[in-house]
Structure formats: C-alpha cells, structure tokens
Scaffold this active site. Sequence first.
Site, mmCIF file in Angstrom:
data_model
loop_
_atom_site.group_PDB
_atom_site.id
_atom_site.type_symbol
_atom_site.label_atom_id
_atom_site.label_comp_id
_atom_site.label_asym_id
_atom_site.label_seq_id
_atom_site.Cartn_x
_atom_site.Cartn_y
_atom_site.Cartn_z
ATOM 1 N N ARG A 180 0.820 -1.224 0.000
ATOM 2 C CA ARG A 180 0.000 0.000 0.000
ATOM 3 C C ARG A 180 0.848 1.266 0.000
ATOM 4 N NH1 ARG A 180 -4.825 -2.171 3.999
ATOM 5 N NH2 ARG A 180 -6.058 -3.045 2.293
ATOM 6 N N LYS A 193 -19.371 -18.776 -1.413
ATOM 7 C CA LYS A 193 -20.831 -18.764 -1.319
ATOM 8 C C LYS A 193 -21.511 -17.901 -2.362
ATOM 9 C CE LYS A 193 -21.277 -19.774 3.543
ATOM 10 N NZ LYS A 193 -21.658 -19.258 4.845
ATOM 11 N N GLY A 252 -10.829 -9.364 -2.301
ATOM 12 C CA GLY A 252 -10.633 -10.460 -1.358
ATOM 13 C C GLY A 252 -9.635 -11.523 -1.781
ATOM 14 N N GLY A 290 -13.095 -4.495 0.047
ATOM 15 C CA GLY A 290 -14.505 -4.099 0.163
ATOM 16 C C GLY A 290 -14.896 -3.060 -0.880
HETATM 17 P P1 AMP Z 1 -14.741 -15.655 -1.173
HETATM 18 O O1 AMP Z 1 -14.228 -14.872 -0.001
HETATM 19 O O2 AMP Z 1 -16.202 -15.731 -1.281
HETATM 20 O O3 AMP Z 1 -14.067 -15.212 -2.471
HETATM 21 O O4 AMP Z 1 -14.324 -17.156 -0.918
HETATM 22 C C1 AMP Z 1 -13.002 -17.583 -0.898
HETATM 23 C C2 AMP Z 1 -12.953 -18.917 -0.245
HETATM 24 O O5 AMP Z 1 -13.703 -19.846 -1.002
HETATM 25 C C3 AMP Z 1 -11.556 -19.475 -0.156
HETATM 26 O O6 AMP Z 1 -11.185 -19.506 1.195
HETATM 27 C C4 AMP Z 1 -11.682 -20.877 -0.729
HETATM 28 O O7 AMP Z 1 -11.048 -21.869 0.060
HETATM 29 C C5 AMP Z 1 -13.191 -21.119 -0.719
HETATM 30 N N1 AMP Z 1 -13.605 -22.115 -1.700
HETATM 31 C C6 AMP Z 1 -13.356 -22.125 -3.015
HETATM 32 N N2 AMP Z 1 -13.847 -23.243 -3.595
HETATM 33 C C7 AMP Z 1 -14.431 -23.966 -2.618
HETATM 34 C C8 AMP Z 1 -15.110 -25.237 -2.592
HETATM 35 N N3 AMP Z 1 -15.274 -25.954 -3.684
HETATM 36 N N4 AMP Z 1 -15.582 -25.660 -1.399
HETATM 37 C C9 AMP Z 1 -15.397 -24.915 -0.290
HETATM 38 N N5 AMP Z 1 -14.778 -23.723 -0.257
HETATM 39 C C10 AMP Z 1 -14.289 -23.241 -1.401
#
Ligand code: AMP
Length: 395
Positions: A35, A197, A353, A376
């Site tokens: 940063r 998710k 992220g 964010g």
């Molecule tokens: P996000 O913060 O929503 O971008 O999610 C990132 C997280 O999603 C990471 O920590 C990954 O380990 C998790 N992730 C990616 N693919 C999978 C999967 N097939 N099952 C469970 N977690 C996952």
Amino acid sequence: MKTLNDFNFNNKKALIRVDFNVPLNDKFEVTDATRIVSAKPTIIKILEDGGSCILMSHLGRPKGVQEEFSLKHIVNKVEDILGVEVKFIEDCVGPTAEEAAQNLNPGEILLLENLRFHDEEKQGDKNFAEALSKLGDIFVNDAFGTAHRAHASTTIIAQFFDQRKCFGNLLAQEIDSINKVMKTGEKPVLAVLGGAKVSSKITIIENILDKVDHLIIGGGMTFTFIKAQGGNVGDSICEDDKMELAIDILKQAKEKNVQIHLPVDVLAANAFSNDADTQIMDVDKIPQGWQGLDAGPRSKAHFHDVVLQCKTILWNGPLGVFEMETFANGTIALGNSIAEATKNGAFSLVGGGDSVAAVKQFGFENKVSYVSTGGGAMLESLEGKTLPGIAAILE
Ligand code: AMP
C-alpha cells in the site's frame, strides 16, 4: 474526473488521503508494504512539481489513542520507499498539526498521526473534516481501500476544497480499471466469479450480467447451481435456500445473452483436508461422503478456451480451496490462462478479497493488467454502487 494532471502543485501543500493501513508484526515492523509502494507515484509527482505532501491515513481499529496503532511505527518504512525524509506529527488536527503543516517547505513530507485516534473520523464528523482541511491547499484522495466509507477524511472533507480536489494516481487507476470492465472494455467481456458462497456474490452477479458476454462460475458457488438443476453434489458446500435464486440467475443470463460456464467435473475429496483421498468426478454425480474442492481437468480446459476468447477479463474469487495445495490447481490453471490472454493483449483485472491473495501467492501479480488494492471497495464497485469517496471528488 479531475486527476493530479489538472493541477500544478508548485508551492502548494497537498493534503493526501492515503491508505497506509499496513500489517505490522509484533516488533511493529511492516510485513507487507504494497500500500505504501502504491501511493509513491502520487507523492513523487507532487514533490517533483515543487509541492509538499501532508499524508493522512488510518491504521487498524484503535479505540481512542492506542500506541500500538501509531503511524510512527511506519515512518522509517515510508522513508525507505519514498527515498525522502518524512516528518511525523503526533496528532492529525489542532494547533500542532497546523503549525507543522504551515512550516512545511516545498519538497517535504509530513505524516499525520492515525486519523482513527479521533472517533470523529469514522463518524464522518463535519467539524473534524473541516479541521483536517485547514492543513492543505489541495485535497488529493488516493485511498481506494477506504473509498467505500463516508468517513471524515475520505469523503466529508472534500466539501471544504470546492474545486481544489482530485484523485491521486492510484485511485484514478482503480477507477479506470473498473470502468474498463464495466463500461468501456473491448468485447467479449468475461467475468470469473469464484469463492465460497453464492449469497455473498448475488448483488455482483446480478449487476454484472448486464456488462459481460461470458460468466464463469466456479469454486464453492458451483454446487448451489448444480443441485438446483437436479445434480448430486454429495457433501459439497451448497446453499439450499439459494437454489431458486440460482435458477433465476441462469434464466436472466439466457435473456441477457450471457453465456454461463460452470465446471463440468471436479476434484472431489472424502474430507475437507489436504491429505484426503481424492478423485475426479462429474460435477453432478458426487456421492455422499465426497465433496468437490477444486475444478477438474475438463473444466480447466474449457475455462482456458473461454478465457482466451475474451478481450476483457475480471477475476474475483478462487476456483477451489486454494489454501490447500491439493486443491490449488484449478485456481493456478485459471491464473495461467488469464496471464496468457493478457500477454495476447486482453485487459485483465483481479480484485476483491481472496483472488488477490491467490494471485500474489502464485506469482501472477505482474502477469495480469491490474490487481486492485481495495477489497470491500472493489466488491462494492462490482455491485454497481457509487463509492462515497469517489462521488465526493466528482461533486
Ligand atoms: P470468497 O471470499 O467468497 O471469495 O471465498 C473464498 C474462499 O472460497 C476461499 O477460502 C476458498 O477456500 C473457498 N472455496 C473455493 N472453492 C471452494 C469449494 N469448492 N468448497 C469450499 N470452499 C471453497
């Protein structure tokens, strides 16, 4: 959109909101200076114009004045990176700060103490913003990481500078990159959305369907879409209450002529562990006791073809549980595909992220066109929100 090039900073004091919220170890040493490095071009340009720089930032989440969150800990690091002496003052408003700012000569840099030592900063207090505004002649916002907050130093302060305000180089670059994807990018435009998710990405998906030609959906989100269409996902992460929404997204995509690409196969495991037994399976035929944790080989090959067809690429979220080596290959393969497309002339933006962490971890940072510095703030931009820190400069 006013940038640094719209001003001559000769003999002017630039009050710059930077994002120096850097991680420190237990010896108060900076462990990742990205940063600070990112703010360098703005600061150097102003000094070269013959101006001086007054830098303001927050660090961490202090409750009142807490020494461990003092910006004095980073002074040496900032000096090393900028190659210029940095004066430090133990408050960011009031007579001492005003005197230090007044005495600043062209070519000099002053770093103010942590803005969040005053509760008024996060409250977006107008009087506090006005007190800060007294320190400089021109307000420069170069802190993308806090642009989604209507805090005193990021947003409210702008009203005290009339037209004497602009974006710094970093913030201008972030805005340009997002605009390239959302508005002006060469077609075909692709978004790759991964991560855990669906629920955390709904607004992004809905907003992005109007902007892209292709959408790759990967990672844990996959299984809600597959189950919603009648597939068996075994023990894979799945949000049953979002299945209806998944069907609706597929329908909307069809209406909007967006091609959706979901994995066709996965690397499944019999436990959420790096040492689990693994097997390649069709994405819709995963038995109980197994869970899909990464993209399979046919999916990787298909995604590769899609990526290489596209001229503008946004990547948000990993394709698998990349934190575990066994399930990192899908994310690495995608990074390689995007790097290749970028080399061939595509514009690629990575942001928000965990994809940024993955890109850094696997060394793709210099092989994509732009890696966003704001988590964010980036997510809110992709959701189509106008960030208050950006709006305040445009007003
Ligand atoms: P996000 O913060 O929503 O971008 O999610 C990132 C997280 O999603 C990471 O920590 C990954 O380990 C998790 N992730 C990616 N693919 C999978 C999967 N097939 N099952 C469970 N977690 C996952």
